[in-house]
Design a protein around this motif. Structure first.
Motif, PDB file in Angstrom:
ATOM      1  N   SER A  95       0.836  -1.198   0.000  1.00 47.82           N
ATOM      2  CA  SER A  95       0.000   0.000   0.000  1.00 47.82           C
ATOM      3  C   SER A  95       0.876   1.255   0.000  1.00 47.82           C
ATOM      4  O   SER A  95       2.045   1.226   0.377  1.00 47.82           O
ATOM      5  CB  SER A  95      -0.923  -0.009   1.214  1.00 47.82           C
ATOM      6  N   LEU A  96       0.256   2.349  -0.393  1.00 47.66           N
ATOM      7  CA  LEU A  96       0.990   3.601  -0.524  1.00 47.66           C
ATOM      8  C   LEU A  96       1.482   4.120   0.824  1.00 47.66           C
ATOM      9  O   LEU A  96       2.568   4.685   0.915  1.00 47.66           O
ATOM     10  CB  LEU A  96       0.109   4.644  -1.217  1.00 47.66           C
ATOM     11  N   GLU A  97       0.690   3.927   1.903  1.00 46.56           N
ATOM     12  CA  GLU A  97       1.155   4.413   3.204  1.00 46.56           C
ATOM     13  C   GLU A  97       2.385   3.653   3.691  1.00 46.56           C
ATOM     14  O   GLU A  97       3.237   4.203   4.384  1.00 46.56           O
ATOM     15  CB  GLU A  97       0.051   4.381   4.264  1.00 46.56           C
ATOM     16  N   LEU A  98       2.520   2.391   3.297  1.00 44.41           N
ATOM     17  CA  LEU A  98       3.727   1.635   3.649  1.00 44.41           C
ATOM     18  C   LEU A  98       4.940   2.214   2.921  1.00 44.41           C
ATOM     19  O   LEU A  98       6.018   2.337   3.500  1.00 44.41           O
ATOM     20  CB  LEU A  98       3.554   0.158   3.312  1.00 44.41           C
ATOM     21  N   TRP A  99       4.760   2.593   1.658  1.00 44.73           N
ATOM     22  CA  TRP A  99       5.860   3.217   0.920  1.00 44.73           C
ATOM     23  C   TRP A  99       6.240   4.562   1.537  1.00 44.73           C
ATOM     24  O   TRP A  99       7.415   4.936   1.559  1.00 44.73           O
ATOM     25  CB  TRP A  99       5.497   3.391  -0.551  1.00 44.73           C
ATOM     26  N   VAL A 100       5.257   5.300   2.044  1.00 48.26           N
ATOM     27  CA  VAL A 100       5.553   6.578   2.696  1.00 48.26           C
ATOM     28  C   VAL A 100       6.368   6.345   3.966  1.00 48.26           C
ATOM     29  O   VAL A 100       7.332   7.065   4.241  1.00 48.26           O
ATOM     30  CB  VAL A 100       4.248   7.357   3.002  1.00 48.26           C
ATOM     31  N   VAL A 101       6.007   5.333   4.743  1.00 45.03           N
ATOM     32  CA  VAL A 101       6.761   5.004   5.957  1.00 45.03           C
ATOM     33  C   VAL A 101       8.184   4.589   5.608  1.00 45.03           C
ATOM     34  O   VAL A 101       9.155   5.022   6.254  1.00 45.03           O
ATOM     35  CB  VAL A 101       6.039   3.902   6.766  1.00 45.03           C
ATOM     36  N   ARG A 107      14.709   8.537   4.708  1.00 36.80           N
ATOM     37  CA  ARG A 107      15.041   9.963   4.619  1.00 36.80           C
ATOM     38  C   ARG A 107      15.533  10.527   5.938  1.00 36.80           C
ATOM     39  O   ARG A 107      16.472  11.317   5.979  1.00 36.80           O
ATOM     40  CB  ARG A 107      13.795  10.731   4.149  1.00 36.80           C
ATOM     41  N   PHE A 108      14.888  10.147   7.038  1.00 35.45           N
ATOM     42  CA  PHE A 108      15.182  10.774   8.313  1.00 35.45           C
ATOM     43  C   PHE A 108      16.046   9.932   9.241  1.00 35.45           C
ATOM     44  O   PHE A 108      16.355  10.358  10.347  1.00 35.45           O
ATOM     45  CB  PHE A 108      13.878  11.162   9.019  1.00 35.45           C
ATOM     46  N   ALA A 109      16.434   8.753   8.808  1.00 36.48           N
ATOM     47  CA  ALA A 109      17.310   7.917   9.638  1.00 36.48           C
ATOM     48  C   ALA A 109      18.707   8.528   9.628  1.00 36.48           C
ATOM     49  O   ALA A 109      19.182   9.015   8.597  1.00 36.48           O
ATOM     50  CB  ALA A 109      17.345   6.493   9.099  1.00 36.48           C
TER      51      ALA A 109
END
Length: 149
Positions: A95-101, A107-109
């Motif tokens: 799902s798209l929300e998994l790709w966002v996570v 990005r922020f790690a």
């Protein structure tokens, strides 16, 4: 007579239904899964709240009703498209929300760069190879002792 009955029962094959939909999410309403339904309801609620807020603001500016509705539609149209994308779009069966996570984690790690000399790297690789081969031999001995072949 009883021996023939026993023979008939033992030779009869039983059939079982094997479920083939174990990895499929359950459909709740209109063919939508629980996740899709939740995303759609949440997106529709937020979109409707923003629609009403924009209409209230534009009516306070004493613009016409048609102008107010047009501006509200322009504001909520991207929200509608994002809601539909998050509801129905899947990339590589995710799902798209998994790709966002996944993107946010990447990005922020924190990123740590470590410099190592070539000599250290060769010595470290040799040490790891000997350690892994010793570990492999130990695992094989344990399996042989337990009766594994």
């Amino acid at each position: 007579m009883t021996s023939t009955h026993t023979t008939e029962v033992s030779t009869r094959r039983q059939s079982y239904t094997v479920p083939t939909h174990m990895n499929e999410p359950d459909k709740l309403l209109f063919g939508l899964t629980a996740r899709q339904l939740l995303v759609l309801i949440t997106g529709a609620s937020v979109t409707y709240a923003i629609w009403l807020q924009v209409l209230t603001w534009t009516m306070a500016w004493e613009r016409g009703l048609l102008w107010s509705r047009g501006l509200a539609l322009l504001v909520v149209l991207p929200l509608i498209l994002v809601t539909l994308a998050f509801t129905f779009l899947q990339i590589a069966d995710r799902s798209l929300e998994l790709w966002v996570v996944i993107w946010m984690r990447a990005r922020f790690a924190p990123v740590t760069y470590v410099w190592r000399s070539a000599e250290w790297d060769e010595a470290e690789q040799r040490r790891l190879r000997t350690q892994n081969s010793a570990h492999t031999r130990e695992g094989q001995r344990e399996h042989e002792q337990e009766g594994w072949s």
